[in-house]
Enzyme design. Structure first.
Site, PDB file in Angstrom:
ATOM      1  N   GLU A 174       0.826  -1.215   0.000  1.00  0.00           N
ATOM      2  CA  GLU A 174       0.000   0.000   0.000  1.00  0.00           C
ATOM      3  C   GLU A 174       0.859   1.265   0.000  1.00  0.00           C
ATOM      4  O   GLU A 174       1.263   1.755   1.061  1.00  0.00           O
ATOM      5  CB  GLU A 174      -0.944   0.018   1.213  1.00  0.00           C
ATOM      6  CG  GLU A 174      -1.833   1.268   1.226  1.00  0.00           C
ATOM      7  CD  GLU A 174      -2.795   1.353   2.415  1.00  0.00           C
ATOM      8  OE1 GLU A 174      -2.707   0.522   3.320  1.00  0.00           O
ATOM      9  OE2 GLU A 174      -3.628   2.272   2.426  1.00  0.00           O
ATOM     10  N   LYS A 216      -2.482  -1.901  -3.197  1.00  0.00           N
ATOM     11  CA  LYS A 216      -3.527  -1.040  -2.628  1.00  0.00           C
ATOM     12  C   LYS A 216      -3.113   0.417  -2.843  1.00  0.00           C
ATOM     13  O   LYS A 216      -2.432   1.008  -1.987  1.00  0.00           O
ATOM     14  CB  LYS A 216      -3.711  -1.366  -1.136  1.00  0.00           C
ATOM     15  CG  LYS A 216      -4.687  -0.438  -0.427  1.00  0.00           C
ATOM     16  CD  LYS A 216      -5.133  -1.001   0.910  1.00  0.00           C
ATOM     17  CE  LYS A 216      -6.005  -0.008   1.663  1.00  0.00           C
ATOM     18  NZ  LYS A 216      -6.730  -0.573   2.775  1.00  0.00           N
TER      19      LYS A 216
HETATM   20  C1  5MM Z   1      -8.147   1.654   8.411  1.00  0.00           C
HETATM   21  O1  5MM Z   1      -7.127   2.610   8.409  1.00  0.00           O
HETATM   22  C2  5MM Z   1      -5.782   2.166   8.156  1.00  0.00           C
HETATM   23  C3  5MM Z   1      -4.832   3.055   8.886  1.00  0.00           C
HETATM   24  O2  5MM Z   1      -4.717   2.714  10.146  1.00  0.00           O
HETATM   25  P1  5MM Z   1      -3.591   3.455  11.044  1.00  0.00           P
HETATM   26  O3  5MM Z   1      -3.322   4.818  10.457  1.00  0.00           O
HETATM   27  O4  5MM Z   1      -4.235   3.525  12.355  1.00  0.00           O
HETATM   28  O5  5MM Z   1      -2.404   2.567  11.013  1.00  0.00           O
HETATM   29  C4  5MM Z   1      -5.383   2.424   6.716  1.00  0.00           C
HETATM   30  O6  5MM Z   1      -4.118   1.875   6.418  1.00  0.00           O
HETATM   31  C5  5MM Z   1      -6.371   1.875   5.774  1.00  0.00           C
HETATM   32  O7  5MM Z   1      -6.248   0.493   5.707  1.00  0.00           O
HETATM   33  C6  5MM Z   1      -6.209   2.463   4.398  1.00  0.00           C
HETATM   34  O8  5MM Z   1      -5.626   3.735   4.375  1.00  0.00           O
HETATM   35  C7  5MM Z   1      -7.557   2.542   3.774  1.00  0.00           C
HETATM   36  O9  5MM Z   1      -8.419   3.269   4.609  1.00  0.00           O
HETATM   37  P2  5MM Z   1      -9.301   4.402   3.936  1.00  0.00           P
HETATM   38  O10 5MM Z   1     -10.099   4.953   5.088  1.00  0.00           O
HETATM   39  O11 5MM Z   1      -8.330   5.375   3.329  1.00  0.00           O
HETATM   40  O12 5MM Z   1     -10.118   3.698   2.886  1.00  0.00           O
END
Ligand code: 5MM
Length: 338
Positions: A174, A216
Site C-alpha cells: 500500500e 492497494k
Molecule cells: C483503516 O485505516 C488504516 C490506517 O490505520 P492506522 O493509520 O491507524 O495505522 C489504513 O491503512 C487503511 O487500511 C487504508 O488507508 C484505507 O483506509 P481508507 O479509510 O483510506 O479507505
C-alpha cells in the site's frame, strides 16, 4: 491455496476488502467523532457486528485486522478470524508499526516495522491470517515527496513483501499518495507514477513474486483543497492509465483505498474505473472509511442496535460490490438504501 489463488479470492469480481485495521489511536479518533469511549469492549463490539453482517458472504473477500483484533474472541463464540472465515472471507493483518518521521526529511515519513517481523508473521499465520498489509505514506507539497521518501518507503515495502511471501501469506503493498493539499490531478498522476515505479523496482530487486501480491493504491485524484474539481470520468481515465503504465501485468488484484473520499464518491469513482477497465487486473476496493462511515454513525446512535449498524454496512458493501463490477448507479444507491 497458492498465494496467487489467495490474492484472486481477496479481489474476486463483486467482492473487495474491508480495511478494519485502525490502530488504537486511529479508532480513538473515529470513536471520538461519535462520542463513544475508546474501550477494548467497544472496539470488539463494533468490529464483530460488522464481521457478522450478511454482506460479508457476498461482497467481502478479505478483512484487514489490527494486532489487538486478530487475537480477540467474539462474544458470539468464535475468535475474530474464525468468524471472518465462517462467512467465507479471508482474515488478514496489518503488520507495519506506523509511519514515523523520516530522518533527514522530518516533514515526511517512513513506515517502520521490519525488526522482528519474521517472528510476528509466524504468529499471525498461526492465528489464521493469510494476507498482510503495510502502508507507506507520501505527501504532495512544493518540495514533497522527496526521492529520499520515495526510495526509503519502497525499500521497506519490498523487504516487508519478501518476508511475507516467505511466511506463505499474500502481501498487500500500500503506497498511499495522500489527498491533502491543493495540487491538481495531473500532479497526483505524476507523483503516483514515480511512487509506483520505485515500488516495483524494489519489489523486483527483492525477488517478490508479483502473482502473489495485491496492490492497494490511491486513485489519481485532485488534492482535497484543489479548486479544479475533476469528474469521475476523468479520475477513472487517469487512474486506469496510470495503473496500466506502471503496474506490471502479473499483479492479479488492485484494491483501492478510499483515502478520505466520501462513501458515495469512492463507490462512484471505483464504478467508473471498472466501467472502462480493459486490463487484466481485478480492480476493487479496500476501504476503511469508505465502507464504515455510515455504520459507525449508527453505532454512535446506539451501540446495541445491531440491525441498524449491519444495515448501513450491508448497504455500503453491496454498493461497492456493484462498483467492482461497474454496475453501480445513483438509482441503485437510493433504492437499496430505502
Ligand atoms: C483503516 O485505516 C488504516 C490506517 O490505520 P492506522 O493509520 O491507524 O495505522 C489504513 O491503512 C487503511 O487500511 C487504508 O488507508 C484505507 O483506509 P481508507 O479509510 O483510506 O479507505
Amino acid at each position: 491455496m497458492t498465494l496467487n489463488e489467495i490474492a484472486k479470492k481477496m479481489c474476486a469480481k463483486g467482492k473487495g476488502i474491508l480495511a478494519a485495521d485502525e490502530s488504537t489511536g486511529t479508532i480513538a479518533k473515529r470513536f471520538k467523532s461519535i462520542n463513544v469511549e475508546n474501550l477494548e469492549k467497544n472496539r470488539l463490539n463494533f468490529r464483530q457486528t460488522l464481521f457478522d453482517a450478511s454482506a460479508m458472504k457476498d461482497y467481502i473477500g478479505g478483512v484487514i485486522l489490527f494486532d489487538e483484533t486478530i487475537k480477540q474472541k467474539t462474544t458470539l463464540g468464535p475468535t475474530i478470524p474464525e468468524l471472518i472465515s465462517k462467512h467465507g472471507a479471508i482474515p488478514g493483518i496489518k503488520v507495519d508499526k506506523g509511519a514515523k518521521p523520516l530522518a533527514g526529511s522530518h516533514e515526511e515519513t517512513v513506515t517502520e516495522g521490519l525488526d522482528g517481523l519474521r517472528e510476528r508473521l509466524k504468529e499471525y499465520y498461526s492465528l489464521g491470517a493469510r494476507f498482510t498489509k503495510w502502508r507507506a505514506v507520501y505527501k504532495i507539497a512544493e518540495k514533497f515527496p522527496t526521492s529520499q521518501s520515495i526510495k526509503s518507503n519502497a525499500h521497506a515495502l519490498a523487504r516487508y513483501a519478501a518476508l511475507v511471501q516467505e511466511a506463505n501469506m499474500v502481501p498487500i503493498v500500500e503506497p498511499e499518495v495522500l489527498m491533502d493539499g491543493s495540487h491538481n490531478i495531473d500532479k497526483c498522476y505524476e507523483v503516483t507514477t514515480n511512487v509506483l515505479n520505485e515500488c516495483y523496482n524494489e519489489l523486483e530487486i527483492h525477488k517478490v513474486d508479483l502473482k502473489g501480491t495485491v496492490l492497494k493504491p490511491n486513485m489519481v485524484i485532485p488534492g482535497s483543497e484543489c479548486k479544479n474539481k475533476s469528474s469521475s470520468e476523468e479520475i477513472a481515465k487517469k487512474t486506469l492509465d496510470c495503473l496500466k503504465k506502471n503496474v506490471p501485468s502479473e499483479v492479479p488484484g488492485i484494491a483501492f483505498l478510499s483515502g478520505g473520499q466520501s462513501e458515495i464518491e469512492s463507490s462512484k469513482n471505483l464504478n467508473e474505473i471498472n466501467k472502462i477497465n480493459d486490463s487484466n487486473f481485478l480492480i476493487t476496493f479496500s476501504y476503511g472509511r469508505g465502507l464504515q462511515a455510515s455504520a459507525l454513525k449508527e453505532f454512535g446512535k446506539d451501540q446495541n442496535n445491531i440491525k441498524n449498524i449491519q444495515k448501513a454496512f450491508n448497504h455500503r458493501a453491496k454498493m461497492n460490490g456493484l462498483s467492482s463490477r461497474g454496475e453501480w448507479s445513483e438509482d441503485l444507491e437510493k433504492e437499496s438504501a430505502a
